[in-house]
Design a protein around this motif. Structure first.
Motif, PDB file in Angstrom:
ATOM      1  N   VAL A  82       0.839  -1.197   0.000  1.00 16.55           N
ATOM      2  CA  VAL A  82       0.000   0.000   0.000  1.00 16.55           C
ATOM      3  C   VAL A  82       0.878   1.253   0.000  1.00 16.55           C
ATOM      4  CG1 VAL A  82      -0.244   0.020   2.516  1.00 16.55           C
ATOM      5  CG2 VAL A  82      -1.922   1.201   1.137  1.00 16.55           C
ATOM      6  N   ASP A  83       0.434   2.251  -0.747  1.00 18.46           N
ATOM      7  CA  ASP A  83       1.108   3.545  -0.801  1.00 18.46           C
ATOM      8  C   ASP A  83       0.086   4.565  -1.296  1.00 18.46           C
ATOM      9  OD1 ASP A  83       3.082   5.544  -0.831  1.00 18.46           O
ATOM     10  OD2 ASP A  83       4.590   4.144  -1.561  1.00 18.46           O
ATOM     11  N   SER A  84       0.509   5.763  -1.566  1.00 18.63           N
ATOM     12  CA  SER A  84      -0.408   6.783  -2.068  1.00 18.63           C
ATOM     13  C   SER A  84      -0.711   6.525  -3.541  1.00 18.63           C
ATOM     14  CB  SER A  84       0.209   8.177  -1.914  1.00 18.63           C
ATOM     15  OG  SER A  84       1.321   8.303  -2.793  1.00 18.63           O
ATOM     16  N   ARG A  85      -1.801   7.083  -4.021  1.00 18.08           N
ATOM     17  CA  ARG A  85      -2.134   6.950  -5.440  1.00 18.08           C
ATOM     18  C   ARG A  85      -1.044   7.576  -6.303  1.00 18.08           C
ATOM     19  NH1 ARG A  85      -8.687   7.904  -5.851  1.00 18.08           N
ATOM     20  NH2 ARG A  85      -9.209   6.242  -4.395  1.00 18.08           N
ATOM     21  N   GLU A  86      -0.472   8.682  -5.853  1.00 20.12           N
ATOM     22  CA  GLU A  86       0.589   9.330  -6.635  1.00 20.12           C
ATOM     23  C   GLU A  86       1.821   8.434  -6.730  1.00 20.12           C
ATOM     24  OE1 GLU A  86       2.400  11.400  -9.244  1.00 20.12           O
ATOM     25  OE2 GLU A  86       0.338  11.839  -8.663  1.00 20.12           O
ATOM     26  N   ALA A  87       2.156   7.735  -5.663  1.00 21.11           N
ATOM     27  CA  ALA A  87       3.295   6.812  -5.719  1.00 21.11           C
ATOM     28  C   ALA A  87       3.023   5.690  -6.712  1.00 21.11           C
ATOM     29  CB  ALA A  87       3.582   6.243  -4.333  1.00 21.11           C
ATOM     30  N   LEU A  88       1.800   5.182  -6.753  1.00 23.91           N
ATOM     31  CA  LEU A  88       1.456   4.142  -7.706  1.00 23.91           C
ATOM     32  C   LEU A  88       1.522   4.687  -9.130  1.00 23.91           C
ATOM     33  CD1 LEU A  88       0.571   1.271  -8.304  1.00 23.91           C
ATOM     34  CD2 LEU A  88      -1.795   2.012  -7.971  1.00 23.91           C
ATOM     35  N   ARG A  89       1.034   5.899  -9.349  1.00 21.83           N
ATOM     36  CA  ARG A  89       1.128   6.522 -10.678  1.00 21.83           C
ATOM     37  C   ARG A  89       2.592   6.633 -11.115  1.00 21.83           C
ATOM     38  NH1 ARG A  89      -2.657  10.233  -8.492  1.00 21.83           N
ATOM     39  NH2 ARG A  89      -4.729   9.746  -9.243  1.00 21.83           N
ATOM     40  N   ALA A  90       3.455   7.059 -10.195  1.00 23.15           N
ATOM     41  CA  ALA A  90       4.877   7.192 -10.511  1.00 23.15           C
ATOM     42  C   ALA A  90       5.486   5.840 -10.879  1.00 23.15           C
ATOM     43  CB  ALA A  90       5.628   7.813  -9.337  1.00 23.15           C
ATOM     44  N   LEU A  91       5.113   4.795 -10.161  1.00 23.13           N
ATOM     45  CA  LEU A  91       5.609   3.456 -10.469  1.00 23.13           C
ATOM     46  C   LEU A  91       5.160   3.024 -11.859  1.00 23.13           C
ATOM     47  CD1 LEU A  91       6.891   0.712  -9.735  1.00 23.13           C
ATOM     48  CD2 LEU A  91       4.678   0.079  -8.758  1.00 23.13           C
ATOM     49  N   ILE A  92       3.890   3.217 -12.171  1.00 23.87           N
ATOM     50  CA  ILE A  92       3.371   2.821 -13.483  1.00 23.87           C
ATOM     51  C   ILE A  92       4.051   3.610 -14.588  1.00 23.87           C
ATOM     52  CG2 ILE A  92       1.304   2.839 -14.952  1.00 23.87           C
ATOM     53  CD1 ILE A  92      -0.281   2.139 -12.351  1.00 23.87           C
ATOM     54  N   ARG A  93       4.242   4.919 -14.394  1.00 24.98           N
ATOM     55  CA  ARG A  93       4.940   5.731 -15.400  1.00 24.98           C
ATOM     56  C   ARG A  93       6.368   5.237 -15.623  1.00 24.98           C
ATOM     57  NH1 ARG A  93       2.736  10.644 -12.474  1.00 24.98           N
ATOM     58  NH2 ARG A  93       0.748  10.996 -13.493  1.00 24.98           N
ATOM     59  N   ALA A  94       7.048   4.891 -14.545  1.00 25.33           N
ATOM     60  CA  ALA A  94       8.424   4.396 -14.661  1.00 25.33           C
ATOM     61  C   ALA A  94       8.464   3.063 -15.415  1.00 25.33           C
ATOM     62  CB  ALA A  94       9.053   4.245 -13.283  1.00 25.33           C
ATOM     63  N   VAL A  95       7.540   2.184 -15.121  1.00 21.92           N
ATOM     64  CA  VAL A  95       7.495   0.896 -15.820  1.00 21.92           C
ATOM     65  C   VAL A  95       7.229   1.122 -17.307  1.00 21.92           C
ATOM     66  CG1 VAL A  95       6.189  -1.256 -16.072  1.00 21.92           C
ATOM     67  CG2 VAL A  95       6.855  -0.459 -13.796  1.00 21.92           C
ATOM     68  N   LYS A  96       6.260   1.973 -17.625  1.00 19.02           N
ATOM     69  CA  LYS A  96       5.933   2.247 -19.024  1.00 19.02           C
ATOM     70  C   LYS A  96       7.110   2.891 -19.754  1.00 19.02           C
ATOM     71  CE  LYS A  96       0.923   2.625 -18.805  1.00 19.02           C
ATOM     72  NZ  LYS A  96      -0.231   3.503 -19.020  1.00 19.02           N
ATOM     73  N   ALA A  97       7.916   3.662 -19.051  1.00 20.81           N
ATOM     74  CA  ALA A  97       9.071   4.328 -19.652  1.00 20.81           C
ATOM     75  C   ALA A  97      10.284   3.400 -19.762  1.00 20.81           C
ATOM     76  CB  ALA A  97       9.440   5.568 -18.840  1.00 20.81           C
ATOM     77  N   GLY A  98      10.149   2.169 -19.282  1.00 20.10           N
ATOM     78  CA  GLY A  98      11.239   1.211 -19.382  1.00 20.10           C
ATOM     79  C   GLY A  98      12.281   1.344 -18.281  1.00 20.10           C
ATOM     80  N   LYS A  99      11.975   2.110 -17.262  1.00 13.15           N
ATOM     81  CA  LYS A  99      12.947   2.330 -16.187  1.00 13.15           C
ATOM     82  C   LYS A  99      13.030   1.180 -15.183  1.00 13.15           C
ATOM     83  CE  LYS A  99      12.583   7.324 -16.471  1.00 13.15           C
ATOM     84  NZ  LYS A  99      12.198   8.546 -15.775  1.00 13.15           N
ATOM     85  N   ALA A 100      12.121   0.211 -15.297  1.00 10.46           N
ATOM     86  CA  ALA A 100      12.131  -0.912 -14.355  1.00 10.46           C
ATOM     87  C   ALA A 100      12.379  -2.240 -15.068  1.00 10.46           C
ATOM     88  CB  ALA A 100      10.816  -0.961 -13.594  1.00 10.46           C
ATOM     89  N   ASP A 101      12.773  -2.188 -16.324  1.00  5.57           N
ATOM     90  CA  ASP A 101      12.971  -3.427 -17.090  1.00  5.57           C
ATOM     91  C   ASP A 101      13.981  -4.351 -16.434  1.00  5.57           C
ATOM     92  OD1 ASP A 101      11.141  -2.535 -18.908  1.00  5.57           O
ATOM     93  OD2 ASP A 101      12.594  -2.046 -20.471  1.00  5.57           O
ATOM     94  N   HIS A 102      14.970  -3.790 -15.786  1.00  2.21           N
ATOM     95  CA  HIS A 102      15.993  -4.615 -15.137  1.00  2.21           C
ATOM     96  C   HIS A 102      15.441  -5.398 -13.939  1.00  2.21           C
ATOM     97  CE1 HIS A 102      15.909  -0.908 -12.815  1.00  2.21           C
ATOM     98  NE2 HIS A 102      16.487  -1.557 -11.822  1.00  2.21           N
ATOM     99  N   LEU A 103      14.262  -5.019 -13.453  1.00  2.00           N
ATOM    100  CA  LEU A 103      13.653  -5.724 -12.326  1.00  2.00           C
ATOM    101  C   LEU A 103      12.776  -6.878 -12.781  1.00  2.00           C
ATOM    102  CD1 LEU A 103      12.531  -2.617 -10.241  1.00  2.00           C
ATOM    103  CD2 LEU A 103      14.565  -4.030  -9.901  1.00  2.00           C
ATOM    104  N   LEU A 104      12.405  -6.878 -14.040  1.00  2.00           N
ATOM    105  CA  LEU A 104      11.457  -7.885 -14.548  1.00  2.00           C
ATOM    106  C   LEU A 104      12.142  -9.118 -15.043  1.00  2.00           C
ATOM    107  CD1 LEU A 104       9.112  -5.449 -16.449  1.00  2.00           C
ATOM    108  CD2 LEU A 104       8.834  -6.338 -14.158  1.00  2.00           C
TER     109      LEU A 104
END
Length: 63
Positions: free
Chosen positions: A41-63
């Motif tokens: 659980v976190d804030s909605r803004e934190a979740l938005r930031a996570l989704i934006r980062a994933v879509k931008a390819g910034k989390a590919d190394h975690l997948l």
């Protein structure tokens, strides 16, 4: 547990399924599908930031 409204499960390749939910207090939740009783659980803004980062390819190394 809070009154969480869950979205439909999102499944990537294979069986990697997760769900995103929100509650009336403005919190956002993410859980493995079928394990909604143990969400992160976190804030909605934190979740938005996570989704934006994933879509931008910034989390590919975690997948």
């Amino acid at each position: 547990m809070a009154d969480i409204t869950w979205e439909a499960p999102f499944c990537g390749e294979g069986a990697n399924c997760f769900r995103i939910g929100t509650d009336p207090a403005g919190n956002a939740y993410i859980a493995v599908a079928g394990q909604e009783d143990r969400p992160l659980v976190d804030s909605r803004e934190a979740l938005r930031a996570l989704i934006r980062a994933v879509k931008a390819g910034k989390a590919d190394h975690l997948l």
